[in-house]
Write a protein that holds these residues in place. Structure first.
Motif, PDB file in Angstrom:
ATOM      1  N   ASN A   1       0.817  -1.217   0.000  1.00  0.00           N
ATOM      2  CA  ASN A   1       0.000   0.000   0.000  1.00  0.00           C
ATOM      3  C   ASN A   1       0.852   1.268   0.000  1.00  0.00           C
ATOM      4  OD1 ASN A   1       1.026  -0.033   2.591  1.00  0.00           O
ATOM      5  ND2 ASN A   1      -0.953  -0.076   3.629  1.00  0.00           N
ATOM      6  N   ARG A   2       2.083   1.173  -0.487  1.00  0.00           N
ATOM      7  CA  ARG A   2       3.008   2.305  -0.386  1.00  0.00           C
ATOM      8  C   ARG A   2       2.586   3.524  -1.203  1.00  0.00           C
ATOM      9  NH1 ARG A   2       5.362  -1.937  -2.921  1.00  0.00           N
ATOM     10  NH2 ARG A   2       6.169  -1.709  -5.038  1.00  0.00           N
ATOM     11  N   GLN A   3       1.760   3.357  -2.245  1.00  0.00           N
ATOM     12  CA  GLN A   3       1.347   4.543  -2.988  1.00  0.00           C
ATOM     13  C   GLN A   3      -0.106   4.947  -2.686  1.00  0.00           C
ATOM     14  OE1 GLN A   3       2.054   3.546  -7.147  1.00  0.00           O
ATOM     15  NE2 GLN A   3      -0.116   3.250  -7.531  1.00  0.00           N
ATOM     16  N   THR A   4      -0.728   4.254  -1.749  1.00  0.00           N
ATOM     17  CA  THR A   4      -2.073   4.626  -1.332  1.00  0.00           C
ATOM     18  C   THR A   4      -1.993   5.876  -0.449  1.00  0.00           C
ATOM     19  OG1 THR A   4      -2.782   2.326  -1.365  1.00  0.00           O
ATOM     20  CG2 THR A   4      -4.134   3.861  -0.115  1.00  0.00           C
TER      21      THR A   4
ATOM     22  N   ASP B   1      -8.067   6.689  11.173  1.00  0.00           N
ATOM     23  CA  ASP B   1      -8.816   6.848   9.934  1.00  0.00           C
ATOM     24  C   ASP B   1      -8.310   8.064   9.151  1.00  0.00           C
ATOM     25  OD1 ASP B   1     -10.996   6.074   8.185  1.00  0.00           O
ATOM     26  OD2 ASP B   1     -11.993   7.912   8.822  1.00  0.00           O
ATOM     27  N   GLY B   2      -7.936   7.831   7.897  1.00  0.00           N
ATOM     28  CA  GLY B   2      -7.457   8.908   7.047  1.00  0.00           C
ATOM     29  C   GLY B   2      -5.959   9.133   7.088  1.00  0.00           C
ATOM     30  N   TRP B   3      -5.255   8.405   7.929  1.00  0.00           N
ATOM     31  CA  TRP B   3      -3.793   8.531   7.973  1.00  0.00           C
ATOM     32  C   TRP B   3      -3.170   7.925   6.723  1.00  0.00           C
ATOM     33  CZ3 TRP B   3      -0.694   8.079  13.063  1.00  0.00           C
ATOM     34  CH2 TRP B   3      -1.318   8.812  14.085  1.00  0.00           C
ATOM     35  N   ARG B   4      -1.995   8.421   6.364  1.00  0.00           N
ATOM     36  CA  ARG B   4      -1.223   7.768   5.316  1.00  0.00           C
ATOM     37  C   ARG B   4      -0.710   6.428   5.849  1.00  0.00           C
ATOM     38  NH1 ARG B   4       3.371   9.387   3.948  1.00  0.00           N
ATOM     39  NH2 ARG B   4       3.773  10.811   5.666  1.00  0.00           N
TER      40      ARG B   4
ATOM     41  N   ALA C   1       2.064   4.980   5.451  1.00  0.00           N
ATOM     42  CA  ALA C   1       3.437   5.107   5.943  1.00  0.00           C
ATOM     43  C   ALA C   1       3.484   5.714   7.336  1.00  0.00           C
ATOM     44  CB  ALA C   1       4.261   5.948   4.976  1.00  0.00           C
ATOM     45  N   GLU C   2       2.553   6.625   7.632  1.00  0.00           N
ATOM     46  CA  GLU C   2       2.500   7.225   8.966  1.00  0.00           C
ATOM     47  C   GLU C   2       2.108   6.185  10.011  1.00  0.00           C
ATOM     48  OE1 GLU C   2       1.224  11.853   8.186  1.00  0.00           O
ATOM     49  OE2 GLU C   2      -0.343  10.324   8.105  1.00  0.00           O
ATOM     50  N   ILE C   3       1.117   5.368   9.680  1.00  0.00           N
ATOM     51  CA  ILE C   3       0.688   4.318  10.606  1.00  0.00           C
ATOM     52  C   ILE C   3       1.842   3.372  10.893  1.00  0.00           C
ATOM     53  CG2 ILE C   3      -0.872   2.349  10.900  1.00  0.00           C
ATOM     54  CD1 ILE C   3      -2.900   3.858   9.166  1.00  0.00           C
ATOM     55  N   GLN C   4       2.553   2.971   9.847  1.00  0.00           N
ATOM     56  CA  GLN C   4       3.643   2.020  10.021  1.00  0.00           C
ATOM     57  C   GLN C   4       4.816   2.620  10.787  1.00  0.00           C
ATOM     58  OE1 GLN C   4       4.220   0.693   5.968  1.00  0.00           O
ATOM     59  NE2 GLN C   4       2.102  -0.003   5.879  1.00  0.00           N
ATOM     60  N   GLU C   5       5.072   3.912  10.592  1.00  0.00           N
ATOM     61  CA  GLU C   5       6.166   4.554  11.321  1.00  0.00           C
ATOM     62  C   GLU C   5       5.872   4.602  12.818  1.00  0.00           C
ATOM     63  OE1 GLU C   5       8.713   8.754  11.396  1.00  0.00           O
ATOM     64  OE2 GLU C   5       6.948   8.551  10.107  1.00  0.00           O
TER      65      GLU C   5
END
Length: 302
Positions: A42-45, A55-58, A60-64
């Motif tokens: 999902n890297r370009q989502t 909800d609504g986070w990128r 990459a932000e969630i994973q970081e």
């Protein structure tokens, strides 16, 4: 990372399922190594939805945030790299990482490696994937509610899927991208719902930064759209579980029990590689359960 350490668990894949499993295991005082290639599907989502508190986070932000939380447990470590091979058996696995001379040992393995989507040969399809060419109405349907939407699909499930997507929008067109495979009854059912059917082949997609504007068709016509649902085929992103003897389901997912065990003792799997439920929430839940079940098995084998 100390390569002389024998880990309790090596987690291959450090996205949502892998990180969630690592937290369960870290809190169970197990020595864990996460090996991650840095290429989540999902890297370009642009935004992740249907995941409470985020909800609504990128993605990459969630994973970081998740990575920082997980690595705060001193028994959990991280290695950026790609696993190139695995040998061994339950309680004694050896994992090889590309670019590292020494193998790393572990008692248990968890594959949280996801799947690889196989894109159709339509120019710009891949650039729009996860942005405006989408697979899941629960992930993206609300954002495209009431908007001009297409469905790229042509199999026995097409009519039912079209009816389903009408929950989010009535401005709907079905593109079979070639001669329709719908039965006469299915065709009539789609038309009765005021869903247009276009069989002309799609030649390309016009878009701006992944946001599609129109489809170009082989007859020279165009069709304006805001979103396009597509169900594309896939393969396992990592083939190592199959090489180790892990069975696949008829659909191509890794076969797992309710406890996330594969068919090979000591090897577990969680996330998109085991289930069609492709969402951050589902991956986190699956990883959490897998981590707990692995810890339970390790404790019982002491």
């Amino acid at each position: 990372m100390n390569t002389s350490t024998k880990y309790d668990v090596i987690i291959i894949g450090g996205s949502n399922a892998g990180l969630s499993a690592a937290m369960s295991l870290g809190r169970a005082l197990k020595r864990v190594l996460i090996i991650d290639s840095g290429l989540p599907c999902n890297r370009q989502t642009p935004h992740s939805h249907n995941f409470i508190t985020h909800d609504g986070w990128r993605p990459a932000e969630i994973q970081e945030v998740a990575k920082n939380e997980v690595l705060s447990y001193d028994t959990v470590q991280w290695l950026a790299g790609t696993v190139s091979g695995v040998t061994g058996y339950n309680q004694n696995f050896e994992v090889e990482v590309a670019g590292h001379s020494a193998a790393i040992s572990a008692k248990k393995l968890l594959f949280a490696t996801g799947i690889k989507d196989l894109m159709p040969n339509i120019p710009s399809f891949a650039q729009c994937w996860g942005i405006s060419v989408i697979h899941c109405p629960y992930c993206h349907g609300y954002e495209y509610r009431g908007q001009a939407t297409g469905i790229l699909m042509n199999n026995e499930h097409t009519a039912d899927f079209a009816r389903f997507i009408q929950n989010w929008t009535t401005k709907l067109t079905l593109f079979t991208n070639g001669p329709s495979k719908l039965t006469p009854e299915q065709t009539q059912a789609v038309l009765n719902r005021n869903i247009g059917i276009i069989e002309t082949q799609i030649t390309s997609i016009d878009h701006t930064n992944g946001q599609l504007t129109q489809l170009r068709l082989a007859d020279g016509s165009t069709h304006s759209l805001n979103a396009l649902y597509a169900r594309v085929p896939f393969e396992q992103h990592c083939l190592i579980p199959e090489q180790l003897g892990c069975k696949l389901t008829a659909e191509g997912y890794l076969e797992v029990t309710d406890q996330k065990r594969t068919t090979v003792p000591g090897i577990f799997a969680a996330g998109d590689n085991t289930s069609p439920m492709r969402s951050v929430a589902a991956a986190v839940g699956a990883g959490n359960l897998a981590g707990a079940m692995i810890a339970h098995e390790l404790i019982n084998e002491q």
